[in-house]
Design a protein around this motif. Structure first.
Motif, PDB file in Angstrom:
ATOM      1  N   PRO A 175      89.340  53.502   0.763  1.00  0.00           N
ATOM      2  CA  PRO A 175      88.344  54.378   1.285  1.00  0.00           C
ATOM      3  C   PRO A 175      87.168  53.788   1.999  1.00  0.00           C
ATOM      4  O   PRO A 175      86.814  52.773   0.956  1.00  0.00           O
ATOM      5  N   GLY A 176      86.557  53.854   2.791  1.00  0.00           N
ATOM      6  CA  GLY A 176      85.348  53.135   3.450  1.00  0.00           C
ATOM      7  C   GLY A 176      84.285  53.893   2.531  1.00  0.00           C
ATOM      8  O   GLY A 176      84.119  54.960   1.902  1.00  0.00           O
ATOM      9  N   PRO A 177      82.801  53.184   2.487  1.00  0.00           N
ATOM     10  CA  PRO A 177      81.872  53.707   1.533  1.00  0.00           C
ATOM     11  C   PRO A 177      81.211  55.010   2.132  1.00  0.00           C
ATOM     12  O   PRO A 177      81.095  55.906   1.489  1.00  0.00           O
ATOM     13  N   MET A 178      81.135  55.418   3.320  1.00  0.00           N
ATOM     14  CA  MET A 178      80.520  56.641   4.159  1.00  0.00           C
ATOM     15  C   MET A 178      81.605  57.651   3.888  1.00  0.00           C
ATOM     16  O   MET A 178      81.146  58.788   3.458  1.00  0.00           O
ATOM     17  N   THR A 179      82.950  57.446   3.946  1.00  0.00           N
ATOM     18  CA  THR A 179      83.630  58.403   3.678  1.00  0.00           C
ATOM     19  C   THR A 179      84.049  58.928   2.379  1.00  0.00           C
ATOM     20  O   THR A 179      84.188  59.837   2.068  1.00  0.00           O
ATOM     21  N   ALA A 218      76.288  54.928  -0.800  1.00  0.00           N
ATOM     22  CA  ALA A 218      77.302  54.232  -0.104  1.00  0.00           C
ATOM     23  C   ALA A 218      77.185  52.573  -0.404  1.00  0.00           C
ATOM     24  O   ALA A 218      78.038  51.956  -0.369  1.00  0.00           O
ATOM     25  N   TRP A 219      75.914  52.277  -0.490  1.00  0.00           N
ATOM     26  CA  TRP A 219      75.838  50.976  -0.912  1.00  0.00           C
ATOM     27  C   TRP A 219      76.211  50.708  -2.373  1.00  0.00           C
ATOM     28  O   TRP A 219      76.864  49.647  -2.601  1.00  0.00           O
ATOM     29  N   GLU A 220      76.034  51.535  -3.328  1.00  0.00           N
ATOM     30  CA  GLU A 220      76.954  51.230  -4.536  1.00  0.00           C
ATOM     31  C   GLU A 220      78.532  51.184  -4.427  1.00  0.00           C
ATOM     32  O   GLU A 220      79.003  50.530  -4.851  1.00  0.00           O
ATOM     33  N   PHE A 271      79.359  61.109  11.762  1.00  0.00           N
ATOM     34  CA  PHE A 271      77.885  61.077  11.588  1.00  0.00           C
ATOM     35  C   PHE A 271      77.278  59.795  12.187  1.00  0.00           C
ATOM     36  O   PHE A 271      76.972  58.658  11.688  1.00  0.00           O
ATOM     37  N   PHE A 272      77.111  59.821  13.606  1.00  0.00           N
ATOM     38  CA  PHE A 272      76.776  58.888  14.379  1.00  0.00           C
ATOM     39  C   PHE A 272      75.479  57.967  14.034  1.00  0.00           C
ATOM     40  O   PHE A 272      75.328  56.828  14.046  1.00  0.00           O
ATOM     41  N   ASP A 273      74.441  59.006  13.891  1.00  0.00           N
ATOM     42  CA  ASP A 273      73.200  58.026  13.468  1.00  0.00           C
ATOM     43  C   ASP A 273      73.227  57.090  12.357  1.00  0.00           C
ATOM     44  O   ASP A 273      72.829  56.163  12.039  1.00  0.00           O
ATOM     45  N   GLU A 274      73.891  57.807  11.304  1.00  0.00           N
ATOM     46  CA  GLU A 274      74.078  57.230   9.894  1.00  0.00           C
ATOM     47  C   GLU A 274      75.020  55.919  10.117  1.00  0.00           C
ATOM     48  O   GLU A 274      74.883  54.971   9.546  1.00  0.00           O
ATOM     49  N   VAL A 275      76.187  56.014  10.830  1.00  0.00           N
ATOM     50  CA  VAL A 275      76.999  54.979  11.261  1.00  0.00           C
ATOM     51  C   VAL A 275      76.143  53.727  11.696  1.00  0.00           C
ATOM     52  O   VAL A 275      76.360  52.596  10.984  1.00  0.00           O
ATOM     53  N   ASN A 276      75.260  53.841  12.454  1.00  0.00           N
ATOM     54  CA  ASN A 276      74.637  52.831  13.099  1.00  0.00           C
ATOM     55  C   ASN A 276      73.289  52.397  12.168  1.00  0.00           C
ATOM     56  O   ASN A 276      72.980  51.311  12.104  1.00  0.00           O
ATOM     57  N   ASP A 277      72.806  53.428  11.418  1.00  0.00           N
ATOM     58  CA  ASP A 277      71.766  53.190  10.663  1.00  0.00           C
ATOM     59  C   ASP A 277      71.997  52.099   9.502  1.00  0.00           C
ATOM     60  O   ASP A 277      71.315  51.127   8.931  1.00  0.00           O
ATOM     61  N   TRP A 278      73.332  52.645   8.767  1.00  0.00           N
ATOM     62  CA  TRP A 278      73.546  52.014   7.513  1.00  0.00           C
ATOM     63  C   TRP A 278      75.422  51.931   7.158  1.00  0.00           C
ATOM     64  O   TRP A 278      75.649  51.163   6.366  1.00  0.00           O
ATOM     65  N   GLY A 279      75.680  52.682   7.941  1.00  0.00           N
ATOM     66  CA  GLY A 279      77.599  52.851   7.613  1.00  0.00           C
ATOM     67  C   GLY A 279      78.198  51.639   8.074  1.00  0.00           C
ATOM     68  O   GLY A 279      78.885  51.032   7.146  1.00  0.00           O
ATOM     69  N   ILE A 280      77.856  50.799   9.024  1.00  0.00           N
ATOM     70  CA  ILE A 280      78.639  49.593   9.393  1.00  0.00           C
ATOM     71  C   ILE A 280      78.185  48.550   8.368  1.00  0.00           C
ATOM     72  O   ILE A 280      79.024  47.602   8.114  1.00  0.00           O
ATOM     73  N   ALA A 281      76.658  48.478   8.227  1.00  0.00           N
ATOM     74  CA  ALA A 281      76.489  47.754   7.212  1.00  0.00           C
ATOM     75  C   ALA A 281      76.874  47.699   5.988  1.00  0.00           C
ATOM     76  O   ALA A 281      77.159  46.714   5.210  1.00  0.00           O
TER      77      ALA A 281
END
Length: 342
Positions: A132-136, A153-155, A185-195
């Motif tokens: 599973p990915g962090p955001m999911t 998500a970072w943890e 969650f498009f804003d979160e994807v670009n703010d921190w999700g992909i990072a």
């Protein structure tokens, strides 16, 4: 010799009826203790056999040892209380009773590494393993500790990276992170999700993939799809940043969806796992229908970078239907190989 248009599944395959209730998500195990351990391994072998019989090029465990693609990983972590449950909205689609994060999350021991070693012993084929990915993961919990989706998500990204490095050492060739939350969650994807996703994949030498789809063929997902209009353009929000990310392969849903194929142009240069099998229908595709989807995709992705796959996991389908769809995927890819390479 490298296989052109290598086929794979996005994730799960149906479990045998003696292991868990068929065609059901979250189905409880029918076995216990040592019998369950052996039963999971037997199911994994059967799942591998079905893939090999169908001619699938990049094989997986079919998620036979897991009840759910997210929860089975989270169950092995400390800091999450499965007794303390809260109702949350999952991906803005449906309510679910979920466990709570009550203290710092950590991974006391590896989760899937023994399963991966077992699969590696059974085959010489390339292996793909889904995590599973962090955001999911964040979206599947009630956070009573960090009180910040990004911090949690970072943890999770740190924990996933530990697991991914061990899976690579166990012989896994592609590690795939499942991020259906990227379509919501498009804003979160670009703010921190992909990072956070890149952090999960940090330092890996094997190939990395991210799978972004519109979900299993369950009612909550199919009802949501009906609200999305005549064109599904969610991908265009995440693709530009993913195109410049360190992730090697982007896995997406195509066949029988309303995703405009030209959106693949936004990830030009990446390898693309194109979903050419509909997992929300019991209709078994013809090889020609699979080939049609792949032909359309080839307008926007080079043949050397095209990986035919399924739209999502097939756990809710019958084994007969899933086997038919695997065969169709393999045969459809073969049609295109012959057209391209003779």
């Amino acid at each position: 010799m490298k296989t052109l248009l290598p086929t794979s599944t996005a994730g799960s395959l149906p479990k045998p009826s003696w292991l868990a209730q068929p065609e059901t998500l979250w189905s409880p195990w029918k076995l216990k203790d040592q019998e369950l351990t052996e039963g999971k391994q037997d199911a994994l072998r059967l799942s591998l056999y079905d893939q090999l019989q169908a001619g699938i090029d990049i094989v997986s465990d079919g998620e036979q040892t897991r009840q759910h693609f997210v929860t089975t990983f989270i169950e092995q972590l400390s800091g999450v209380d499965f007794e303390k449950r809260e109702t949350v909205r999952i991906r803005d689609r449906y309510d679910a009773s979920v466990p709570s994060v009550v203290s710092d999350v950590d991974r006391p021991q590896s989760v899937f590494v023994e399963d991966a070693k077992f699969l590696r012993q059974q085959t010489d084929k390339p292996i793909k393993w889904a995590l599973p990915g962090p955001m999911t993961m964040v979206d599947t919990l009630y956070d009573d500790h960090y009180r910040s989706r990004e911090k949690l998500a970072w943890e999770f990204a740190r924990i996933l990276n530990e697991e991914a490095r061990e899976l690579e050492a166990a012989g896994v060739n592609i590690i795939q992170f499942d991020e259906p939350a990227f379509n919501v969650f498009f804003d979160e994807v670009n703010d921190w999700g992909i990072a956070a996703l890149e952090r999960a994949a940090e330092g890996l030498n094997c190939e990395t993939a991210v799978h972004i789809c519109y979900g299993y063929g369950i009612k909550a997902n199919t009802d949501w799809k009906k609200t999305l209009g005549s064109e599904w353009k969610q991908y265009e929000r995440a693709f530009p940043k993913l195109q410049s990310s360190s992730i090697d392969i982007i896995s997406l849903e195509c066949h029988n969806s309303r995703v405009p194929m030209e959106l693949i142009e936004l990830i030009r240069g990446k390898k693309v796992m194109v979903g050419a099998i509909d997992v929300a229908s019991d209709t078994i595709e013809t090889p020609e229908a699979v080939a049609d989807t792949l032909r359309m995709a080839l307008q926007f992705v080079d043949a050397e970078k095209l990986y035919p796959s399924t739209n999502c996991g097939m756990a809710p389908l019958s084994r007969r239907v899933a086997r038919g769809k695997l065969n169709a995927l393999s045969s459809g890819a073969q049609i295109i190989r012959k057209e391209l390479f003779g």
